[in-house]
Design a protein around this motif. Structure first.
Motif, PDB file in Angstrom:
ATOM      1  N   GLY A  51       9.637  -2.607  -0.889  1.00  0.00           N
ATOM      2  CA  GLY A  51      10.582  -2.341  -1.971  1.00  0.00           C
ATOM      3  C   GLY A  51       9.988  -2.547  -3.346  1.00  0.00           C
ATOM      4  O   GLY A  51       8.950  -3.184  -3.515  1.00  0.00           O
ATOM      5  N   HIS A  56      11.559  -0.074   1.384  1.00  0.00           N
ATOM      6  CA  HIS A  56      12.241  -1.246   1.935  1.00  0.00           C
ATOM      7  C   HIS A  56      13.082  -0.807   3.140  1.00  0.00           C
ATOM      8  O   HIS A  56      13.779   0.210   3.084  1.00  0.00           O
ATOM      9  CB  HIS A  56      13.142  -1.857   0.857  1.00  0.00           C
ATOM     10  N   TYR A  69      16.620   0.152   2.416  1.00  0.00           N
ATOM     11  CA  TYR A  69      16.761   1.478   1.802  1.00  0.00           C
ATOM     12  C   TYR A  69      16.750   2.548   2.903  1.00  0.00           C
ATOM     13  O   TYR A  69      17.573   3.469   2.897  1.00  0.00           O
ATOM     14  CB  TYR A  69      15.616   1.704   0.796  1.00  0.00           C
TER      15      TYR A  69
END
Ligand code: URA
Length: 210
Positions: free
Chosen positions: A133, A168, A171
């Motif tokens: 991320g 990430h 996500y």
């Protein structure tokens, strides 16, 4: 005699568990210091604890953690092979209408909390850091890091000989269909790149003055 890396990281953990450097100390249930093998050449750094991590004191134990474990396993990496921690050690969240949800870490929280991360890196001295991320990549690699253009690329950094950033897992979990599959494939390929880079870097001569 100098303390072992394991002892040094446990001393640091003990100090970190009592941290009250920011207001998150007042809302957290547990400090999530990090876990795994502090002698590993590969360190994985996420963003910060969520609800499950706050409840257990362990990094990446929720749905994002399950996806991370699956991606690591695809590269034949287990938790015992790496050290996993986060930029923030305490959950950043807001409560609205009686409901609590995660929020991005505030710059001031990152600033104070990364003193712990810097000390973890000093003790572990990883050869390769895998950032999960943008907040992690912005701290380890460069302030203006852009995930879409710059993930999957190795950068020399002050924290490790090489650092690479990946999407990430949280996500990826928010994507559907092909975007989910594509994101997961990228995560696996970035972890595999990091694994191979460790093997390569171990063969490189150590940069030393004498
Ligand atoms: N997301 C993170 O960045 N870290 C965790 O530990 C869990 C979820």
């Amino acid at each position: 005699m100098e303390e072992s890396v394991v002892q040094q990281i446990e001393d640091l953990r003990a100090q970190c568990l009592g941290c009250a450097k920011c207001e998150l100390a007042g809302t957290r249930r547990n400090v999530v210091f990090g876990e795994g093998n502090p002698e590993s050449p590969l360190m994985i750094i996420g963003e910060g604890p969520g609800m499950n991590e706050d409840a257990t004191g362990r990094p990446f134990v929720g749905r994002a953690g399950a996806l991370l474990d699956e991606a690591l396993a695809a590269c034949r990496i287990g938790r015992q092979h790496v050290f996993i921690c986060n930029v923030l050690k305490c959950r950043a969240c807001i409560t609205e209408n009686g409901r609590t949800r995660n929020r991005p870490p505030a710059p001031a929280e990152i600033e104070v909390c990364t003193q712990w991360l810097e000390r973890q890196i000093q003790v572990i001295q990883p050869l390769v850091i895998l950032c999960l991320g943008a907040p992690s990549a912005k701290f380890v690699i460069k302030k203006d890091f852009k995930m879409t253009q710059e993930r999957g690329i190795f950068y020399p950094t002050r924290y490790a000989r090489y650092a690479i950033a990946a999407l990430h897992p949280a996500y990826i979990l928010r994507q559907a269909g092909q975007s989910y599959d594509g994101g997961k494939s990228l995560l696996i390929s970035d972890i595999e790149s990091a694994r191979k880079k460790v093997i390569e870097a171990k063969k490189e001569p150590k940069p030393t003055l004498f």
